[in-house]
Design a protein around this motif. Structure first.
Motif, PDB file in Angstrom:
ATOM      1  N   ALA A   1       0.842  -1.202   0.000  1.00  0.00           N
ATOM      2  CA  ALA A   1       0.000   0.000   0.000  1.00  0.00           C
ATOM      3  C   ALA A   1       0.876   1.249   0.000  1.00  0.00           C
ATOM      4  O   ALA A   1       0.591   2.236  -0.679  1.00  0.00           O
ATOM      5  N   MET A   2       1.961   1.187   0.754  1.00  0.00           N
ATOM      6  CA  MET A   2       2.878   2.342   0.818  1.00  0.00           C
ATOM      7  C   MET A   2       3.573   2.545  -0.530  1.00  0.00           C
ATOM      8  O   MET A   2       3.752   3.682  -0.988  1.00  0.00           O
ATOM      9  N   LEU A   3       3.950   1.422  -1.163  1.00  0.00           N
ATOM     10  CA  LEU A   3       4.647   1.514  -2.452  1.00  0.00           C
ATOM     11  C   LEU A   3       3.722   2.011  -3.560  1.00  0.00           C
ATOM     12  O   LEU A   3       4.151   2.695  -4.487  1.00  0.00           O
ATOM     13  N   ALA A   4       2.439   1.636  -3.451  1.00  0.00           N
ATOM     14  CA  ALA A   4       1.520   1.960  -4.545  1.00  0.00           C
ATOM     15  C   ALA A   4       0.658   3.182  -4.249  1.00  0.00           C
ATOM     16  O   ALA A   4      -0.209   3.531  -5.064  1.00  0.00           O
ATOM     17  N   ALA A   5       0.886   3.831  -3.075  1.00  0.00           N
ATOM     18  CA  ALA A   5       0.021   4.954  -2.680  1.00  0.00           C
ATOM     19  C   ALA A   5       0.078   6.057  -3.729  1.00  0.00           C
ATOM     20  O   ALA A   5       1.164   6.461  -4.152  1.00  0.00           O
ATOM     21  N   ASP A   6      -1.103   6.527  -4.144  1.00  0.00           N
ATOM     22  CA  ASP A   6      -1.116   7.594  -5.153  1.00  0.00           C
ATOM     23  C   ASP A   6      -1.539   8.936  -4.577  1.00  0.00           C
ATOM     24  O   ASP A   6      -1.615   9.921  -5.296  1.00  0.00           O
ATOM     25  N   THR A   7      -1.848   8.964  -3.278  1.00  0.00           N
ATOM     26  CA  THR A   7      -2.129  10.263  -2.642  1.00  0.00           C
ATOM     27  C   THR A   7      -1.265  10.396  -1.394  1.00  0.00           C
ATOM     28  O   THR A   7      -0.800   9.384  -0.852  1.00  0.00           O
ATOM     29  N   ARG A   8      -1.103  11.635  -0.965  1.00  0.00           N
ATOM     30  CA  ARG A   8      -0.278  11.886   0.219  1.00  0.00           C
ATOM     31  C   ARG A   8      -0.884  11.225   1.455  1.00  0.00           C
ATOM     32  O   ARG A   8      -0.174  10.652   2.287  1.00  0.00           O
TER      33      ARG A   8
END
Lengths: 565, 260
Positions: A253-260
């Motif tokens: 989830a951290m690697l793929a996060a697209d928002t701050r």
């Protein structure tokens, strides 16, 4: 060292202290409980970092290593350029979530192997020099453990950089990817430490069994979960893999996060897990030296075995006493082939992967969906075996690293010696191919019998050709047991890729040399049988030539470089 | 200086060391000998605090290994049978690190003296990886002597050394003992152990078979020996090798008289 080593210091009765005449013992600062010797450990890290840098700079003065470094830089540049181009072409994140799913599976698998390794064998490893200097020295247990953690975290940092280069989503910044991977590897380090500490009190055999049991249970649980989902959904869909990859979810989830917000939220979860895992090592009072010493020795022996091409754990302690009948002399080749073949039964585990591959391929052939294209399937399977075989079956020069000098002193002509050395591996690989090929033949009942005949007649030659290339490259660059004599750090990676590339090029050139004339005779001239026979004869000639070349390469190896004084 | 009582070590089913008692006073050199697998290295590793004892107590320079391990380790130096060095560090860097590790004050003059004593001065800036087997052994010994420990535990310290190197090392060990160190030397080179040691301990299958000065064990063995057994020295007494062979010979089964 007992559990009370550090804790017991305050409570211990005051024994008369005998200061050493160097004026060191009594004067040396004892530091906080368990942290004695930290300054020396820091100094060691500094010295070793400087030494590594010195080694890297020194290696750049050697043209061959400079070329390797440039090759590595070129490879990294190529990957980064590909990522930039991909991002520019409008690719986003882990497209269709399938890549994210695969990454989650990979990270979960790594987590499981770390856990099993830590439970069964341990992960706290010191190199032999560290064990020699630090274990009997006045170094506190926690300082020793902390030094291990620092080294492991430094490796995590380099691992996260490599993963960020090669496994970075298109539109994710390098910083986001590397921080995600770094936290993931940090978690692995701490997870391994915790599980290692929890198993230190067990005898080695019980510990091994427990670790294997945990691994087996996890594997069965995952398979059952997937099977149940597949049955429920009436067929396989990629989404069903999500549950198996769940343990790695926070990091993915951290690697793929697209928002701050998504990034910060997953970062918080990851940090929380790390803090929880760090609590136990901080208050450690266990028996570190014996356990870590044992683990380090196991790891060291395994590395030595791997570098000798021997995957056996300890090998059987005794044989049944029967002797393989001696082969005909064949100018000296027979006796070398006999030696390699005699050791085959003692290297059964080395073939485990090849057996697994063969069984899976065999089962695959039995499946209904593959029966429609039997020749293609059979070709693919035999090809995979031909490619994988020489990597795992190493009953040749590669397993004789320590005996190269002795081999050189033997009264055998180099070509005969090379032929004898290569025969055992060729026979083993061809044996696997023959069994698998016969199974395919039985199951799919193929029509093109002459094609099958040609394939079976060519397979041992193809195997021998590959083994010649593998052994030739090995004799050009024998892998040193003593890594310090080889290229340092990143250059080893570059050398590995360079050698792989060289092997592929040599193989391609060899195949083209045979295939082109055969194709010309078979297709434009319309003589398929003649073309096949010509191809086979050319292959045979090429094998003979390459065996001779391997013999010459063996003659020019300088085994003295690897001999102890 | 070294006091050990009731020391045992069990590895799963194997009892490697069984109820060992020994004491080595300052100035003494104890020759620890035994056949392969007798438990010598396990014993030395326990004394060095690398392996925890299953039972028993170890006192090094007045510090109990279980309760005050750091202080005990500060008082000893252990040289294993195979010198494992930091391959990428130079000879000098090894010494700097060891000096810091043991808190040696003003180590430079001592480093110079030791390097000169072991003929390593010219190799000062060479990497450990480039040293020969003998040089590596010398460096391991220099590292062990640097902090002048009151207790020296040496496992096969002469392996890989040439004859002059062996003689110099024996003299260096004897000098340390004369200066007050308690030394335990384990080796298969019986003639060197005989020449170097002041007392002997023959370990067999984890147990003490014989211990004492050469005269004491000679007298004991002379009383037990069959008249036709093995060579003897010029004065008719058994040689140390003969004593060793006698002590490590298979014992006749209990309740059965030895063959005539």
């Amino acid at each position: 060292m007992s559990a009370g080593e550090d804790a017991g210091r305050a409570a211990a009765p005051s024994h008369p202290t005998t200061p050493s005449r160097a004026g060191s013992s009594a004067d040396a600062p004892s530091g906080r409980r368990g942290w004695e010797g930290s300054r020396a450990l820091l100094l060691l890290m500094r010295l070793r970092s400087r030494a590594r840098l010195r080694g890297l700079i020194a290696s750049l003065r050697r043209p061959r290593r400079l070329v390797l470094l440039l090759l590595l830089a070129a490879m990294i540049a190529l990957v980064i350029a590909g990522q930039v181009a991909g991002g520019g072409a409008g690719h986003s994140g882990f497209e269709g979530q399938n890549a994210a799913r695969m990454l989650a599976l990979l990270l979960t698998f790594l987590m499981l192997t770390t856990a099993v390794g830590a439970l069964s064998q341990g992960v706290i490893v010191f190199d032999p020099a560290e064990a020699q200097f630090l274990f009997p020295a006045p170094v506190g247990t926690r300082a020793l453990l902390a030094s291990h953690v620092v080294v492991a975290l430094m490796r995590s940092l380099s691992g996260s950089l490599v993963f960020s280069i090669f496994l970075r989503p298109w539109d994710v910044s390098f910083l986001q990817a590397s921080s995600g991977y770094f936290l993931y590897f940090t978690t692995l380090v701490l997870l391994g430490l915790n599980l290692d500490m929890a198993s230190m009190h067990l005898p080695p055999a019980r510990r091994r069994h427990r670790g294997r049991l945990v691994g087996l249970v996890a594997l069965l649980a995952g398979t059952s979960l997937l099977a149940a989902d597949v049955l429920k959904a009436d067929g396989f869909r990629p989404e069903l893999l999500d549950r198996i990859g769940l343990p790695a979810h926070p990091w993915v989830a951290m690697l793929a996060a697209d928002t701050r917000e998504a990034y910060l939220s997953s970062l918080g979860w990851c940090l929380l897990i790390i803090v929880l895992l760090a609590l136990r090592p901080l208050s450690f009072h266990g028996n570190l030296r014996e356990s870590a010493g044992r683990t380090s020795e196991v790891v060291r022996r395994r590395l030595v075995r791997l570098s000798r091409g021997d995957l056996e754990r300890d090998g059987p302690r005794r044989t049944r006493g029967w002797l393989l009948p001696m082969l005909p002399r064949w100018g000296g080749a027979g006796v070398h082939a006999w030696r390699q073949l005699s050791s085959l039964s003692r290297r059964r585990k080395s073939f485990a992967l090849l057996v697994t591959l063969s069984v899976f391929s065999g089962v695959g052939v039995g499946l209904h969906s593959f029966r429609e294209m039997p020749e293609l399937m059979a070709g693919m399977m035999l090809g995979v075996l031909a490619l994988a075989g020489p990597l795992y079956v190493q009953c040749d020069f590669r397993s004789d690293f320590d005996s190269l000098a002795w081999l050189r002193s033997m009264p055998s002509p180099p070509t005969a010696l090379a032929a004898g050395q290569l025969l055992a591996s060729t026979l083993v690989i061809f044996g696997f191919q023959l069994v698998l090929g016969s199974w395919v033949f039985l199951v799919v009942e193929p029509k093109a019998l002459p094609l099958w005949g040609l394939v079976f007649a060519s397979l041992p030659l193809v195997d021998l050709l590959q083994l010649c290339v593998e052994n030739g490259v090995f004799l050009l660059y024998p892998h040193r047991l003593d890594a310090s004599r080889g290229p340092p750090g990143a250059l080893q990676l570059a050398r590995m890729y360079a050698l792989m590339l060289l092997k592929m090029l040599l193989l391609l050139a060899s195949v083209l040399l045979v295939a082109l004339p055969a194709w010309v005779v078979a297709v434009p001239l319309g003589q398929p049988v003649l073309g096949a026979c010509l191809g086979w004869l050319l292959l045979l000639s090429e094998c003979v030539l390459l065996v001779w070349v391997v013999g010459r390469l063996f003659v020019r190896v300088d085994p003295g470089r690897d001999l102890a004084d | 200086m070294i006091e050990v009582s009731g020391l045992s070590k069990r590895f799963d089913e194997l009892l490697a060391v069984d109820g060992l008692d020994l004491a080595v006073a300052p100035g003494e050199i104890l020759g620890l000998v035994g056949v392969n697998g007798a438990g010598k290295t396990t014993c030395l590793r326990m004394l060095a605090g690398i392996l925890p004892a299953t039972t028993g107590s170890i006192l090094i320079a007045g510090h109990r290994m279980t309760a005050d391990a750091v202080a005990a380790r500060r008082s000893l130096a252990f040289v294993p049978d195979t010198p494992m060095l930091f391959e990428s560090l130079t000879v000098h860097e090894h010494l700097v690190f060891v000096a810091e590790l043991y808190g040696v004050a003003q180590p430079a003059p001592r480093m110079d003296a030791l390097l000169a004593e072991f003929e390593l001065t010219a190799k000062r800036h060479e990497l450990a990886s480039s040293l020969s087997r003998g040089m590596r052994q010398k460096l391991a010994l220099v590292c062990a002597f640097l902090h002048e420990p009151p207790v020296l535990l040496l496992d096969e310290p002469l392996t890989g050394l040439d004859p002059p190197g062996r003689r110099h090392t024996c003299e260096a060990i004897a000098r340390r003992a004369a200066a007050g160190s308690a030394v335990i030397v384990s080796s298969h080179q019986l003639e060197i152990v005989e020449r170097l040691s002041t007392r002997f301990l023959i370990l067999h299958q984890g147990r003490v078979r014989l211990s004492g000065t050469l005269e004491e064990i000679r007298a004991r063995v002379a009383g037990e020996r069959r008249p036709d057994a093995g060579p003897a020295t010029a004065d008719g007494l058994p040689s140390f090798e003969d004593i060793f062979m006698h002590a490590t010979a298979p014992q006749p089964p209990a309740g059965r008289a030895p063959d005539p």
